[in-house]
Design a protein around this motif. Structure first.
Motif, PDB file in Angstrom:
ATOM      1  N   ALA A 166      -1.661  10.970  -2.315  1.00 37.69           N
ATOM      2  CA  ALA A 166      -1.901  10.609  -3.727  1.00 37.69           C
ATOM      3  C   ALA A 166      -0.598  10.603  -4.521  1.00 37.69           C
ATOM      4  CB  ALA A 166      -2.897  11.577  -4.352  1.00 37.69           C
ATOM      5  N   GLU A 167       0.378  11.417  -4.096  1.00 43.90           N
ATOM      6  CA  GLU A 167       1.658  11.447  -4.803  1.00 43.90           C
ATOM      7  C   GLU A 167       2.512  10.231  -4.484  1.00 43.90           C
ATOM      8  OE1 GLU A 167       3.120  15.364  -3.891  1.00 43.90           O
ATOM      9  OE2 GLU A 167       1.723  16.292  -5.321  1.00 43.90           O
ATOM     10  N   LYS A 168       2.134   9.491  -3.426  1.00 39.18           N
ATOM     11  CA  LYS A 168       2.948   8.354  -2.995  1.00 39.18           C
ATOM     12  C   LYS A 168       2.271   7.006  -3.231  1.00 39.18           C
ATOM     13  CE  LYS A 168       5.834  11.155  -0.702  1.00 39.18           C
ATOM     14  NZ  LYS A 168       7.190  11.410  -1.160  1.00 39.18           N
ATOM     15  N   ALA A 169       0.947   6.996  -3.409  1.00 40.34           N
ATOM     16  CA  ALA A 169       0.226   5.719  -3.441  1.00 40.34           C
ATOM     17  C   ALA A 169      -0.807   5.703  -4.560  1.00 40.34           C
ATOM     18  CB  ALA A 169      -0.449   5.486  -2.094  1.00 40.34           C
ATOM     19  N   ASP A 170      -1.426   4.528  -4.770  1.00 45.89           N
ATOM     20  CA  ASP A 170      -2.429   4.380  -5.826  1.00 45.89           C
ATOM     21  C   ASP A 170      -3.790   4.896  -5.403  1.00 45.89           C
ATOM     22  OD1 ASP A 170      -0.618   2.917  -7.595  1.00 45.89           O
ATOM     23  OD2 ASP A 170      -0.753   1.347  -6.062  1.00 45.89           O
ATOM     24  N   GLY A 171      -3.894   5.234  -4.118  1.00 48.48           N
ATOM     25  CA  GLY A 171      -5.174   5.768  -3.673  1.00 48.48           C
ATOM     26  C   GLY A 171      -5.078   6.223  -2.243  1.00 48.48           C
ATOM     27  N   GLU A 225       7.785   5.265   1.726  1.00 49.03           N
ATOM     28  CA  GLU A 225       8.701   4.134   1.912  1.00 49.03           C
ATOM     29  C   GLU A 225       7.953   2.830   2.106  1.00 49.03           C
ATOM     30  OE1 GLU A 225      11.452   5.005   5.129  1.00 49.03           O
ATOM     31  OE2 GLU A 225      11.894   6.942   4.178  1.00 49.03           O
ATOM     32  N   ALA A 226       6.869   2.899   2.895  1.00 49.90           N
ATOM     33  CA  ALA A 226       6.083   1.691   3.160  1.00 49.90           C
ATOM     34  C   ALA A 226       5.431   1.189   1.875  1.00 49.90           C
ATOM     35  CB  ALA A 226       5.031   1.977   4.221  1.00 49.90           C
ATOM     36  N   VAL A 227       4.893   2.121   1.083  1.00 49.45           N
ATOM     37  CA  VAL A 227       4.244   1.729  -0.175  1.00 49.45           C
ATOM     38  C   VAL A 227       5.270   1.060  -1.095  1.00 49.45           C
ATOM     39  CG1 VAL A 227       3.134   2.592  -2.283  1.00 49.45           C
ATOM     40  CG2 VAL A 227       2.396   3.431  -0.040  1.00 49.45           C
ATOM     41  N   ALA A 228       6.454   1.635  -1.148  1.00 45.04           N
ATOM     42  CA  ALA A 228       7.508   1.053  -1.997  1.00 45.04           C
ATOM     43  C   ALA A 228       7.856  -0.358  -1.515  1.00 45.04           C
ATOM     44  CB  ALA A 228       8.749   1.951  -1.969  1.00 45.04           C
ATOM     45  N   ARG A 229       7.894  -0.520  -0.216  1.00 50.56           N
ATOM     46  CA  ARG A 229       8.210  -1.840   0.367  1.00 50.56           C
ATOM     47  C   ARG A 229       7.149  -2.869  -0.035  1.00 50.56           C
ATOM     48  NH1 ARG A 229       7.270  -4.450   5.457  1.00 50.56           N
ATOM     49  NH2 ARG A 229       6.009  -2.748   6.276  1.00 50.56           N
ATOM     50  N   ILE A 230       5.871  -2.483   0.080  1.00 50.66           N
ATOM     51  CA  ILE A 230       4.792  -3.420  -0.258  1.00 50.66           C
ATOM     52  C   ILE A 230       4.806  -3.711  -1.756  1.00 50.66           C
ATOM     53  CG2 ILE A 230       2.299  -3.816  -0.198  1.00 50.66           C
ATOM     54  CD1 ILE A 230       2.247  -1.905   2.258  1.00 50.66           C
ATOM     55  N   LYS A 231       5.118  -2.678  -2.558  1.00 48.01           N
ATOM     56  CA  LYS A 231       5.165  -2.841  -4.032  1.00 48.01           C
ATOM     57  C   LYS A 231       6.173  -3.912  -4.451  1.00 48.01           C
ATOM     58  CE  LYS A 231       2.658   0.723  -5.900  1.00 48.01           C
ATOM     59  NZ  LYS A 231       1.661   0.479  -6.935  1.00 48.01           N
ATOM     60  N   ARG A 232       7.194  -4.113  -3.638  1.00 46.71           N
ATOM     61  CA  ARG A 232       8.182  -5.146  -3.973  1.00 46.71           C
ATOM     62  C   ARG A 232       7.566  -6.546  -3.876  1.00 46.71           C
ATOM     63  NH1 ARG A 232      11.902  -1.582  -1.327  1.00 46.71           N
ATOM     64  NH2 ARG A 232      11.818  -2.718   0.646  1.00 46.71           N
ATOM     65  N   HIS A 233       6.414  -6.637  -3.198  1.00 44.81           N
ATOM     66  CA  HIS A 233       5.790  -7.948  -2.986  1.00 44.81           C
ATOM     67  C   HIS A 233       4.519  -8.161  -3.799  1.00 44.81           C
ATOM     68  CE1 HIS A 233       8.230  -9.114   0.607  1.00 44.81           C
ATOM     69  NE2 HIS A 233       8.334  -7.810   0.735  1.00 44.81           N
ATOM     70  N   THR A 234       3.972  -7.115  -4.398  1.00 44.22           N
ATOM     71  CA  THR A 234       2.679  -7.287  -5.081  1.00 44.22           C
ATOM     72  C   THR A 234       2.524  -6.300  -6.236  1.00 44.22           C
ATOM     73  OG1 THR A 234       0.274  -7.317  -4.788  1.00 44.22           O
ATOM     74  CG2 THR A 234       1.474  -5.668  -3.518  1.00 44.22           C
ATOM     75  N   LYS A 235       1.693  -6.707  -7.212  1.00 48.46           N
ATOM     76  CA  LYS A 235       1.359  -5.816  -8.323  1.00 48.46           C
ATOM     77  C   LYS A 235       0.030  -5.112  -8.080  1.00 48.46           C
ATOM     78  CE  LYS A 235       3.841  -7.752 -12.238  1.00 48.46           C
ATOM     79  NZ  LYS A 235       4.763  -8.703 -11.583  1.00 48.46           N
ATOM     80  N   LEU A 236      -0.649  -5.457  -6.991  1.00 49.07           N
ATOM     81  CA  LEU A 236      -1.948  -4.851  -6.689  1.00 49.07           C
ATOM     82  C   LEU A 236      -1.798  -3.365  -6.373  1.00 49.07           C
ATOM     83  CD1 LEU A 236      -3.469  -7.553  -4.299  1.00 49.07           C
ATOM     84  CD2 LEU A 236      -4.316  -6.962  -6.584  1.00 49.07           C
ATOM     85  N   PRO A 237      -2.833  -2.561  -6.682  1.00 51.39           N
ATOM     86  CA  PRO A 237      -2.807  -1.151  -6.265  1.00 51.39           C
ATOM     87  C   PRO A 237      -2.760  -1.053  -4.738  1.00 51.39           C
ATOM     88  CG  PRO A 237      -4.721  -1.617  -7.660  1.00 51.39           C
ATOM     89  CD  PRO A 237      -4.093  -2.927  -7.349  1.00 51.39           C
ATOM     90  N   ILE A 238      -2.115  -0.006  -4.237  1.00 55.10           N
ATOM     91  CA  ILE A 238      -2.031   0.184  -2.787  1.00 55.10           C
ATOM     92  C   ILE A 238      -2.687   1.503  -2.407  1.00 55.10           C
ATOM     93  CG2 ILE A 238      -0.470   0.469  -0.824  1.00 55.10           C
ATOM     94  CD1 ILE A 238       1.481  -1.321  -2.568  1.00 55.10           C
TER      95      ILE A 238
END
Lengths: 405, 278
Positions: free
Chosen positions: B225-230, B196-209
């Protein structure tokens, strides 16, 4: 150093918490939102007259203020120079000036709805004051204290526990005040949702240096009024010891714009400035630690060095950022006193005035012993007697009987 | 400007997998062993290397990483030697992104401009400096970006939507999401909460998380790894290193392998992830 003189020495910090190049907010992101909240809460409290009224009530009836400004007649006669007044902060409830600040911060914590209070402590005076007010207001209290300090300040550890606080001996690093502060910061990062960090000195990230200074300024404000009543004028000089520097800042700040008042801060020179000591201004340089830029003891690689002082309350490798600025700008003279000088002053004040000082203000008394004889008899010198020496009696007793160093 | 970090994340995105980021302390337990460990990491499956700069007072780190820093300092490690280690690593590896992570004081004392020049020359790609929030961007972040280094910011559970834009404004390379309010080595975060947190941050940036703090096992790494870019693993590697030392805290014949083997196992976990985050 060439620094332009400001119109007022009392206008800092700027809105980013800077006193010149010093101060700032060097903290982990986890803490940043809370620090901004604290700043907002403090600004609102300052503008709310009920906050000050409520605090004044506790200061009068719980802390026992105003503390006396006492003419130390026999010390004055003995030294044969300046007329010496002691600002009796050791008579406050809990035995030191620390309670002034803790009361303010606990009232802020209550306004912010925080139920758990953490604190760091060196000599244990800030820890005792925090434990006391947490007991008074029914708050959970956890105090971080270096394991070395737990050992040498046993009476205060017992007091904190009796007051219902949990004392956590810190085993990391040098096991003194700096490590207690690291550990308190680690607790805060972990429990940020419900915890208020009650910092004991004029250091840490903005707004702590400012709010602690403001809560402690009652010392200088009272001194000003009291001196006016007794002598009909301002004092000529002020002397206070400095670890982080909260008792000194509390006395100094209201007088910074009075050019006739000479101001002396006294750091702990430990075994001497060429050996182990805790004098950050005399032996350090600007660096960044514990949320602020300030004078620090460190090596060429920027690693923080061990401080040493006989006094646990001064055993810290840094100093509040506003002191660093007042040093660079030349408004305050920073001196230092060794362990031996402080011990001699501890005994002198006990014998001459019947007042056993804490080892911390004994450093200030040590410099009064040098400064006062060189001043005329109509020179009014105020020294902040920031704490009482009960906590140091076992340690000093051992030293005087030759049992330990 | 494109750094090795940008290139690596672009490659991983193309390959459809999440990055595995490893953290070790520079000079732990000694300079020579530490260099061998850093060299072994890419071979064992690390996609990005975070190298800790030792500091006496690491306020956001738990006991394992505190002790690692003190071991390194005791054996004479400095920031200058840390940059030397990077230079030596770059002799054989010009593709693996390397990020220095630590606290501001050693850099401030080294001198910001000199540090940035020396770090760039040595082959450093980015910086994570724990005690420099956006409020202090003038200190190092802005000069670092000008010098062509990524400045990777930490976002935390306390960084709300209102504050996120300020945190992300001068961030580059990737965003490091600290999965729990706490210190390194603390308990693991719940993978769903992280998602959920990763999705929230993704709404604000195109950078990998990338997500760190509390990931210790291949299973946990796979979950992240299933939820984030790293996913970032530090304390577990530092603990593996420590457990390989002799009674005096010196490296043994097992030390480099101990770190490399755990790295390989964790990398397998990450590569086994079902779906990389988009």
């Amino acid at each position: 150093m060439n620094v332009a003189k400001p119109n007022s020495y009392r206008s800092g910090p700027d809105d980013r918490g800077h006193f010149g190049i010093f101060g700032g907010r060097f903290v982990a992101e986890t803490l940043m939102p809370l620090i901004l909240d604290l700043e907002k809460a403090y600004t609102a409290a300052k503008a709310d007259p009920t906050f000050q009224t409520e605090m004044n009530g506790y200061l009068t009836h719980y802390v026992g203020r105003p503390s006396p400004l006492y003419f130390a007649e026999r010390l004055t006669e003995h030294l044969g120079g300046a007329k010496i007044y002691l600002k009796r902060e050791e008579l406050n409830h809990t035995g030191s000036h620390k309670v002034n600040n803790v009361l303010g911060q606990i009232m802020l914590a209550r306004r912010m709805g925080k139920k758990r209070i953490i604190a760091e402590t060196g000599a244990g005076q800030h820890g005792v004051a925090t434990a006391t007010l947490c007991a008074r207001f029914g708050l959970e209290c956890v105090v971080y204290m270096g394991a070395v300090d737990v050992e040498r300040q046993q009476p205060n550890v017992i007091r904190m526990e009796m007051l219902g606080a949990t004392v956590v001996p810190v085993q990391s690093g040098t096991r003194t005040l700096k490590d207690a502060m690291n550990e308190a910061l680690r607790d805060w990062v972990t429990n940020v949702h419900n915890t208020f960090y009650c910092i004991g000195t004029v250091a840490g990230p903005h707004p702590y240096p400012t709010l602690v200074r403001d809560f402690q300024s009652i010392i200088g404000n009272e001194t000003r009024t009291q001196m006016q009543e007794v002598e009909g004028r301002l004092p000529d000089s002020l002397v206070a010891c400095i670890g982080g520097g909260s008792n000194a800042m509390g006395l100094f700040h209201p007088f910074l714009d009075d050019p006739s008042v000479e101001i002396f801060g006294v750091e702990a020179a430990g075994h001497g400035l060429t050996q182990l000591h805790a004098a950050s201004i005399a032996g350090g340089r600007p660096g960044v630690l514990h949320g602020n830029r300030t004078y620090l003891l460190m090596d060429a690689d920027g690693q923080i060095q061990d401080a040493h002082s006989i006094s646990a309350g001064l055993d810290y490798p840094g100093i509040g950022p506003e002191h660093s600025w007042l040093h660079e700008i030349g408004r305050v003279n920073y001196l230092s006193a060794t362990d031996d000088e402080a011990l001699a002053a501890f005994q002198l004040l006990s014998r001459l005035e019947g007042i056993i000082p804490a080892l911390e203000p004994a450093h200030a008394i040590a410099k009064v012993m040098e400064l006062a004889p060189k001043r005329p008899r109509d020179h009014l010198m105020v020294v902040n007697l920031s704490g009482r020496g009960d906590k140091d009696v076992p340690q000093v007793g051992d030293i005087l009987r030759g049992k330990s160093k | 400007m494109t750094t090795r970090i940008d290139t690596r994340f672009a490659e991983l995105k193309k390959a459809g997998r999440s990055a595995f980021v490893t953290y070790v302390m520079a000079g732990d337990p000694d300079l020579a062993t530490s260099l061998d460990i850093v060299k072994a990491l890419p071979k064992a499956g690390a996609d990005v290397i975070e190298l800790g700069i030792p500091f006496t007072d690491p306020m956001a780190d738990g006991p394992s990483i505190q002790a690692a820093g003190l071991r390194a300092l005791k054996n004479g490690m400095t920031l200058k030697k840390t940059l030397g280690l990077v230079r030596d690593f770059r002799k054989d590896d010009n593709v693996t992104p390397l990020v220095l992570m630590g606290y501001y004081n050693p850099i401030y004392i080294y001198g910001v401009d000199k540090f940035l020049a020396d770090a760039k020359t040595a082959g450093v790609d980015g910086l994570i400096i724990v005690d420099l929030p956006p409020e202090e961007d003038d200190e190092l972040c802005i000069p670092a970006l000008k010098a062509g280094l990524n400045f990777i910011r930490l976002a935390t559970p306390t960084t709300d939507d209102k504050r996120l834009p300020a945190v992300l404004a001068n961030t580059s390379g990737f965003v490091y999401y600290v999965s729990i309010a706490g210190i390194t080595g603390a308990a693991a975060a719940d993978a769903n909460a992280v998602g959920e947190a990763v999705a929230r941050i993704k709404r604000h940036t195109k950078l990998p998380i990338c997500v760190g703090f509390g990931i210790r096992t291949p299973e946990a790494a796979r979950g992240i790894a299933e939820k984030a870019d790293g996913s970032v693993v530090g304390t577990a590697l530092v603990d593996a290193l420590k457990n390989s030392l002799d009674a005096e805290g010196r490296a043994t014949a097992k030390t480099v392998n101990a770190v490399a083997e755990l790295t390989a196992a964790l990398a397998q976990g990450v590569k086994g992830a079902k779906v990389a985050a988009e």
